[in-house]
Motif scaffolding. Structure first.
Motif, PDB file in Angstrom:
ATOM      1  N   MET A  22       0.830  -1.205   0.000  1.00  0.00           N
ATOM      2  CA  MET A  22       0.000   0.000   0.000  1.00  0.00           C
ATOM      3  C   MET A  22       0.865   1.255   0.000  1.00  0.00           C
ATOM      4  O   MET A  22       0.537   2.244  -0.661  1.00  0.00           O
ATOM      5  CB  MET A  22      -0.938   0.011   1.211  1.00  0.00           C
ATOM      6  CG  MET A  22      -2.082  -0.983   1.118  1.00  0.00           C
ATOM      7  SD  MET A  22      -3.326  -0.744   2.424  1.00  0.00           S
ATOM      8  CE  MET A  22      -2.357  -1.040   3.902  1.00  0.00           C
ATOM      9  N   GLN A  23       1.966   1.221   0.744  1.00  0.00           N
ATOM     10  CA  GLN A  23       2.820   2.408   0.808  1.00  0.00           C
ATOM     11  C   GLN A  23       3.330   2.795  -0.575  1.00  0.00           C
ATOM     12  O   GLN A  23       3.373   3.983  -0.914  1.00  0.00           O
ATOM     13  CB  GLN A  23       3.997   2.174   1.756  1.00  0.00           C
ATOM     14  CG  GLN A  23       4.822   3.438   1.979  1.00  0.00           C
ATOM     15  CD  GLN A  23       6.056   3.200   2.817  1.00  0.00           C
ATOM     16  OE1 GLN A  23       6.825   2.272   2.573  1.00  0.00           O
ATOM     17  NE2 GLN A  23       6.267   4.046   3.820  1.00  0.00           N
ATOM     18  N   PHE A  28       3.138   6.752  -5.063  1.00  0.00           N
ATOM     19  CA  PHE A  28       2.997   7.179  -6.449  1.00  0.00           C
ATOM     20  C   PHE A  28       1.698   7.941  -6.709  1.00  0.00           C
ATOM     21  O   PHE A  28       1.652   8.826  -7.563  1.00  0.00           O
ATOM     22  CB  PHE A  28       3.087   5.976  -7.392  1.00  0.00           C
ATOM     23  CG  PHE A  28       4.495   5.477  -7.588  1.00  0.00           C
ATOM     24  CD1 PHE A  28       5.424   6.246  -8.278  1.00  0.00           C
ATOM     25  CD2 PHE A  28       4.894   4.256  -7.083  1.00  0.00           C
ATOM     26  CE1 PHE A  28       6.726   5.796  -8.462  1.00  0.00           C
ATOM     27  CE2 PHE A  28       6.183   3.790  -7.260  1.00  0.00           C
ATOM     28  CZ  PHE A  28       7.107   4.570  -7.953  1.00  0.00           C
ATOM     29  N   CYS A  29       0.646   7.603  -5.991  1.00  0.00           N
ATOM     30  CA  CYS A  29      -0.674   8.157  -6.323  1.00  0.00           C
ATOM     31  C   CYS A  29      -1.146   9.267  -5.388  1.00  0.00           C
ATOM     32  O   CYS A  29      -1.914  10.136  -5.814  1.00  0.00           O
ATOM     33  CB  CYS A  29      -1.720   7.034  -6.321  1.00  0.00           C
ATOM     34  SG  CYS A  29      -1.375   5.694  -7.462  1.00  0.00           S
ATOM     35  N   GLN A 228     -12.666   7.058   0.560  1.00  0.00           N
ATOM     36  CA  GLN A 228     -13.955   7.678   0.862  1.00  0.00           C
ATOM     37  C   GLN A 228     -13.856   9.202   0.828  1.00  0.00           C
ATOM     38  O   GLN A 228     -14.852   9.888   0.567  1.00  0.00           O
ATOM     39  CB  GLN A 228     -14.450   7.204   2.235  1.00  0.00           C
ATOM     40  CG  GLN A 228     -14.822   5.737   2.279  1.00  0.00           C
ATOM     41  CD  GLN A 228     -14.958   5.194   3.691  1.00  0.00           C
ATOM     42  OE1 GLN A 228     -14.949   5.962   4.672  1.00  0.00           O
ATOM     43  NE2 GLN A 228     -15.079   3.882   3.838  1.00  0.00           N
ATOM     44  N   GLN A 229     -12.658   9.733   1.084  1.00  0.00           N
ATOM     45  CA  GLN A 229     -12.457  11.177   1.011  1.00  0.00           C
ATOM     46  C   GLN A 229     -11.602  11.595  -0.179  1.00  0.00           C
ATOM     47  O   GLN A 229     -11.650  12.747  -0.601  1.00  0.00           O
ATOM     48  CB  GLN A 229     -11.821  11.686   2.314  1.00  0.00           C
ATOM     49  CG  GLN A 229     -12.699  11.514   3.546  1.00  0.00           C
ATOM     50  CD  GLN A 229     -14.027  12.259   3.435  1.00  0.00           C
ATOM     51  OE1 GLN A 229     -14.231  13.111   2.578  1.00  0.00           O
ATOM     52  NE2 GLN A 229     -14.960  11.920   4.326  1.00  0.00           N
ATOM     53  N   ILE A 230     -10.850  10.666  -0.737  1.00  0.00           N
ATOM     54  CA  ILE A 230     -10.068  10.978  -1.944  1.00  0.00           C
ATOM     55  C   ILE A 230     -10.981  11.085  -3.158  1.00  0.00           C
ATOM     56  O   ILE A 230     -10.824  11.967  -4.006  1.00  0.00           O
ATOM     57  CB  ILE A 230      -8.989   9.898  -2.173  1.00  0.00           C
ATOM     58  CG1 ILE A 230      -7.910   9.989  -1.092  1.00  0.00           C
ATOM     59  CG2 ILE A 230      -8.372  10.033  -3.561  1.00  0.00           C
ATOM     60  CD1 ILE A 230      -6.926   8.834  -1.111  1.00  0.00           C
ATOM     61  N   GLN A 248      -1.740   0.373 -10.438  1.00  0.00           N
ATOM     62  CA  GLN A 248      -0.429   0.329  -9.793  1.00  0.00           C
ATOM     63  C   GLN A 248       0.247  -1.027  -9.964  1.00  0.00           C
ATOM     64  O   GLN A 248       1.448  -1.116 -10.184  1.00  0.00           O
ATOM     65  CB  GLN A 248      -0.578   0.636  -8.302  1.00  0.00           C
ATOM     66  CG  GLN A 248       0.727   0.648  -7.524  1.00  0.00           C
ATOM     67  CD  GLN A 248       1.657   1.743  -7.973  1.00  0.00           C
ATOM     68  OE1 GLN A 248       1.238   2.863  -8.200  1.00  0.00           O
ATOM     69  NE2 GLN A 248       2.935   1.434  -8.125  1.00  0.00           N
ATOM     70  N   TYR A 249      -0.532  -2.106  -9.872  1.00  0.00           N
ATOM     71  CA  TYR A 249       0.078  -3.441  -9.798  1.00  0.00           C
ATOM     72  C   TYR A 249      -0.244  -4.365 -10.958  1.00  0.00           C
ATOM     73  O   TYR A 249       0.290  -5.473 -11.016  1.00  0.00           O
ATOM     74  CB  TYR A 249      -0.313  -4.101  -8.466  1.00  0.00           C
ATOM     75  CG  TYR A 249       0.417  -3.487  -7.296  1.00  0.00           C
ATOM     76  CD1 TYR A 249       1.789  -3.664  -7.155  1.00  0.00           C
ATOM     77  CD2 TYR A 249      -0.241  -2.716  -6.354  1.00  0.00           C
ATOM     78  CE1 TYR A 249       2.481  -3.098  -6.100  1.00  0.00           C
ATOM     79  CE2 TYR A 249       0.439  -2.140  -5.287  1.00  0.00           C
ATOM     80  CZ  TYR A 249       1.800  -2.335  -5.177  1.00  0.00           C
ATOM     81  OH  TYR A 249       2.492  -1.772  -4.140  1.00  0.00           O
ATOM     82  N   ASN A 250      -1.120  -3.954 -11.857  1.00  0.00           N
ATOM     83  CA  ASN A 250      -1.445  -4.785 -13.023  1.00  0.00           C
ATOM     84  C   ASN A 250      -1.812  -6.198 -12.608  1.00  0.00           C
ATOM     85  O   ASN A 250      -2.808  -6.402 -11.941  1.00  0.00           O
ATOM     86  CB  ASN A 250      -0.279  -4.766 -14.011  1.00  0.00           C
ATOM     87  CG  ASN A 250      -0.012  -3.385 -14.564  1.00  0.00           C
ATOM     88  OD1 ASN A 250      -0.940  -2.687 -14.953  1.00  0.00           O
ATOM     89  ND2 ASN A 250       1.241  -2.966 -14.577  1.00  0.00           N
TER      90      ASN A 250
END
Length: 400
Positions: A22-23, A28-29, A228-230, A248-250
């Motif tokens: 996740m990090q 990146f995002c 939910q907030q993004i 991100q991970y395909n």
């Protein structure tokens, strides 16, 4: 009370795999997303007296950094990108992000900062709390005692499965967060690797590296909570989270967690494209049999052969539950089992702690976890929780 003059957490990689996965996605995002996380005790909070010892350990984490050997190890995985790993090599824990307080014997923890940094605090803090608590309450417990009890469980397991085809059985260690101690977890996983052919990996990157196991993990509830907030539209926050992860991970790390808002709402968003794109889904609350039956029905309704997909069960498992679920579903779909507390803190006369650290805010606004088990529902803002229930057409009873 036991004091420590050495760090319990001795490497950045002594954490769950999904945190690092996740990090990287956050790096990146969502570089500038700000979050707040808090400790939640689902049982009695009797941990306040350990706050000073915990603070000492957290302060020791400030000096942790990725070693060159660990960097090379991480670089061996195709889904980690060099830009992220270079940043991670220079990453240091910022201890000012963590506030620890003892209120009338209750432990309160609040972590605030950039999501890409805060994300790594949860697992080591939970494992520190667990180890400090258990070693003070059960100082007589050693890795040898834990191994002896494990051997008894394995003997019972092999006896109870005589004649059963176990060729499709896959079990993963998910036990870092609530382990009795690091030494107990390491010893148990080492013994399983030596004697238990169904262990296919561990969620702990450090233990996986040392024992040459596959590190296993995808995403956690916080990935969906933050969205939910993004997301500009709450109704599509879950879909956005799933799609950003794919970008991100395909084809890697494609097991999706289903219960941040409930399995039913997840399946409504898990359309044909997403269902085909993800390798499978993970169970973490609610009745596992009902959950699996819903998943099978969903795949069949979309015309997807369930034998091409995977169900990963990971909610409060023990060996008995694993065998029950394996018998029922292994012929219908691929199954995997992530066993945590009942593996690394399952010792006679030891009661594991039921503690988690969850996001409570993202970019200054509330986030929530609903789940399929009422006891796991959490949100600091009743109005936002009500809005979430209404948006996803769920019955709202007004409880926290």
């Amino acid at each position: 009370m036991k004091k420590y003059n050495y760090p319990i957490i001795q490497t950045l990689l002594d954490t769950d795999a999904y945190k690092l996965h996740m990090q990287q996605a956050v790096f990146f995002c969502y570089k500038n997303v700000h979050v707040v996380a808090e400790l939640i005790c689902r049982g009695p909070n009797v941990l306040g007296n350990y706050s000073n010892i915990l603070l000492d350990q957290i302060n020791m984490m400030e000096s942790l950094s990725l070693t060159h050997e660990e960097y090379l190890y991480m670089n061996s995985f195709p889904f980690f990108k060099k830009e992220y790993l270079h940043w991670l090599k220079n990453f240091r824990y910022n201890i000012t992000q963590v506030k620890v307080n003892n209120y009338n014997g209750q432990l309160h923890i609040r972590i605030t900062g950039l999501w890409k940094e805060v994300i790594l605090w949860e697992v080591p803090i939970l494992s520190l709390i667990s180890e400090i608590f258990h070693k003070n309450h059960n100082p007589e417990i050693t890795p040898k005692i834990a191994i002896n009890y494990l051997n008894l469980k394995l003997k019972k397991f092999f006896y109870s499965t005589k004649g059963l085809d176990l060729s499709r059985l896959k079990i993963i260690d998910f036990g870092t967060r609530r382990r009795f101690s690091y030494d107990v977890q390491y010893s148990i996983i080492k013994r399983l690797k030596e004697t238990f052919p169904f262990l296919i990996g561990s969620s702990n990157y450090h233990i996986s590296r040392i024992l040459k196991l596959s590190p296993v993990g995808t995403q956690a509830h916080e990935w969906f909570q933050a969205h939910q907030q993004i997301s500009s539209n709450l109704r599509y926050s879950q879909s956005l989270a799933l799609k950003i992860w794919l970008c991100q991970y395909n084809n890697y790390l494609s097991i999706a967690l289903t219960d941040c808002i409930t399995m039913d709402s997840f399946l409504r968003d898990f359309d044909l494209f997403l269902s085909k794109s993800y390798q499978g889904i993970r169970h973490d609350s609610g009745d596992p049999i009902q959950w699996a039956e819903k998943a099978l029905k969903h795949y069949k309704r979309l015309g997807i052969d369930p034998s091409t997909k995977t169900l990963l069960f990971s909610d409060n498992l023990n060996f008995k539950k694993i065998i029950t679920l394996y018998k029922k579903f292994q012929s219908k779909i691929n199954v995997m089992f992530g066993i945590g507390t009942q593996l690394t803190c399952d010792i006679p006369n030891v009661k594991p702690l039921n503690i988690v650290i969850k996001l409570v805010k993202c970019n200054g606004k509330p986030v929530a976890k609903i789940s399929d088990s009422p006891g796991k529902k959490f949100c600091l803002d009743k109005k936002f929780m009500e809005s979430l229930f209404q948006t996803f057409n769920l019955p709202f009873n007004g409880s926290k």
